[in-house]
Design an enzyme around this catalytic site. Structure first.
Site, PDB file in Angstrom:
ATOM      1  N   HIS A 156       0.840  -1.218   0.000  1.00 54.87           N
ATOM      2  CA  HIS A 156       0.000   0.000   0.000  1.00 54.87           C
ATOM      3  C   HIS A 156       0.873   1.266   0.000  1.00 54.87           C
ATOM      4  CE1 HIS A 156      -3.501  -2.514   1.393  1.00 54.87           C
ATOM      5  NE2 HIS A 156      -2.531  -3.152   2.046  1.00 54.87           N
ATOM      6  N   SER A 278      15.399  20.135 -16.967  1.00 51.23           N
ATOM      7  CA  SER A 278      14.209  20.961 -17.168  1.00 51.23           C
ATOM      8  C   SER A 278      14.621  22.222 -17.916  1.00 51.23           C
ATOM      9  CB  SER A 278      13.618  21.313 -15.806  1.00 51.23           C
ATOM     10  OG  SER A 278      12.886  22.515 -15.886  1.00 51.23           O
ATOM     11  N   LYS A 284      16.920  20.491 -11.890  1.00 49.63           N
ATOM     12  CA  LYS A 284      16.171  19.246 -12.027  1.00 49.63           C
ATOM     13  C   LYS A 284      16.933  18.136 -12.749  1.00 49.63           C
ATOM     14  CE  LYS A 284      12.396  18.374 -11.108  1.00 49.63           C
ATOM     15  NZ  LYS A 284      11.039  18.511 -11.595  1.00 49.63           N
ATOM     16  N   GLU A 291       9.765   7.096 -16.995  1.00 52.04           N
ATOM     17  CA  GLU A 291       8.356   7.458 -17.205  1.00 52.04           C
ATOM     18  C   GLU A 291       7.894   6.987 -18.581  1.00 52.04           C
ATOM     19  OE1 GLU A 291       8.404  11.382 -14.298  1.00 52.04           O
ATOM     20  OE2 GLU A 291       8.933  11.586 -16.400  1.00 52.04           O
TER      21      GLU A 291
END
Ligand code: ARG
Length: 450
Positions: A156, A278, A284, A291
């Protein structure tokens, strides 16, 4: 040039656009395999007296030239030719005359396209098999190195029990190993020859279908000529299904890595070269690759559904609908290979921060191990549970070592990669044997003497 079925009436532009579709571009990927199958077919035609020995030699030589051009990116499929099959026949006729006009004897584009797709597909499956093995090997190596690196185990997305990074890495290796038989099953399905089934109903010639199958390195023939057509789409769906099973596992691994490398956890660090920046926030380092592995898996599930959506509702026999299973199949298989390679690169370059992993362990995560220590001393499970529930926090040093007490098969305290390595070796032997068989087919095609 012209369409094979040209009747001299001009074709409406929209109809031409819709029917030709993406074939001129997609069929370029199939030209080499189409030519290979055409050479086997031509040999059989010569054996039954349709082509002379001289014509066969000419056809074989020209097909070899076509493959050379296709591999060099120089073969052109003119949209006026409709598709790759027509482009090949037109080219043979242009260069060889009647030998070219005879090549389509005993076949149809319906079995021709299936042959090319199967020959292409079995190689794509073997590559997928090899790339999956490479990733499993990478995961197992890292798992062995991290077999004692304690880390919170989650359910969870909440801390559950302490495990090791090695146990977590080996879990992903095992899932991927479980996918290899899917590939092998799909491979066996594809590895039968459709050639000679023609449009689905055979022809009035004594075709040697098993002979063609053998020279293409197929395991055998798909017997019933109509079943060949009914299998179009189903084969692609099965093969891509194996790719989807893998991609789904990669998606989970990617998701785990995104989370474990987050600024909050930092249990692992992604290799710098595989992160992206970025355009506005200079600091970043983003996990775009992972992804896209996750999203790539989603795209593959879409391709898979698209194939079933097209083929499953069709009545028996060929329908042009089937052309639309080609793009999701070809592109899906290529995408799956990319996802595997990208994930393997990330796994190989991962940096592990063992201190961060250990510091993150909450003392209460030792509760279940403390409970089992009481069970080992004879206390009933539920009484021990109640006693621990009243004060679940164990000293963190104890919590972090709790995984060692779980030593039954498959538990983190009994880490053993040997069974996985054995499975990997068996898979390796399958891949090597099949690769060799396919290589021999290509070599025979390329040798001018045959
Ligand atoms: N491009 C076609 C396909 O992929 C080739 C087969 C054409 N056959 C036909 N009967 N029109 O399905």
């Amino acid at each position: 040039m012209t369409r094979l079925w040209d009747r001299g009436t001009p074709l409406d532009t929209v109809v031409a656009r819709l029917t030709v579709g993406r074939d001129p571009e997609l069929d370029l990927r199939l030209v080499a395999h189409d030519a290979l199958a055409s050479a086997a077919h031509a040999e059989m035609l010569a054996a039954i007296g349709i082509l002379s020995a001289e014509e066969l030699a000419g056809v074989r030589a020209e097909l070899r030239t076509i493959v050379g051009e296709a591999l060099a990116g120089e073969f052109v499929i003119d949209p006026a030719d409709e598709d790759g099959h027509t482009a090949i026949e037109n080219r043979l006729t242009e260069r060889l005359g009647d030998a070219g006009r005879r090549i389509h004897t005993g076949r149809s584009r319906n079995d021709q396209v299936i042959a090319a797709l199967r020959l292409w597909g079995r190689e794509a499956l073997l590559s997928l098999h090899a790339e999956t093995r490479t990733l499993v090997e990478g995961l197992l190596e890292r798992a062995e190195a991290e077999r004692e690196t304690a880390v919170p185990g989650y359910s969870h997305t909440r801390q559950a029990m302490v495990t090791t990074l090695g146990h977590w890495l080996a879990a992903h290796a095992e899932s991927l190993l479980d996918d290899l038989p899917w590939i092998e099953r799909a491979y066996a399905h594809l590895n039968r020859s459709p050639l000679g089934s023609a449009s689905g109903f055979g022809v009035a010639l004594d075709l040697d279908r098993p002979g063609v199958a053998e020279s293409l390195g197929f395991d055998g023939v798909q017997a019933n000529t109509l079943a060949v057509q009914n299998d179009r789409g189903k084969s692609e769906w099965l093969a891509l299904g194996a790719a989807v099973a893998i991609a789904n596992d990669l998606g989970r691994l990617a998701g785990d890595l995104i989370w474990l490398s987050s600024d909050e956890l930092r249990f692992v660090k992604l290799p710098d070269a595989l992160t992206t920046g970025s355009s506005i926030m200079p600091q970043k380092r983003n996990p775009d690759v992972l992804e896209l592995v996750r999203a790539g898996a989603a795209a593959l599930r879409g391709h898979h559904a698209a194939i079933a959506g097209v083929y499953a509702p069709l009545a028996s026999g060929y329908h042009r609908d089937l052309q639309l299973t080609k793009a999701p199949f070809l592109e899906g298989m290529v995408l799956a290979a990319d996802l595997l390679q990208a994930t393997a690169a990330v796994v190989a370059g991962l940096e592990v921060d063992a201190d961060r992993c250990r510091e993150a362990i909450q003392p209460a995560t030792g509760a279940t191990d403390a409970l089992y220590a009481r069970v080992a001393r004879g206390e009933p499970f539920r009484s021990a549970y109640r006693a621990i529930a009243a004060r679940p926090e164990a000293p963190s040093s104890e919590a972090a070592e709790g995984w060692r007490s779980r030593r039954h098969l498959g538990a983190p305290g009994a880490f053993d990669a040997a069974p996985e390595r054995e499975r990997l070796e068996r898979a390796q032997a399958f891949g090597a044997a099949e690769r060799e068989r396919i290589e021999a087919v290509w070599q025979a095609f390329e040798s001018p003497s045959v």
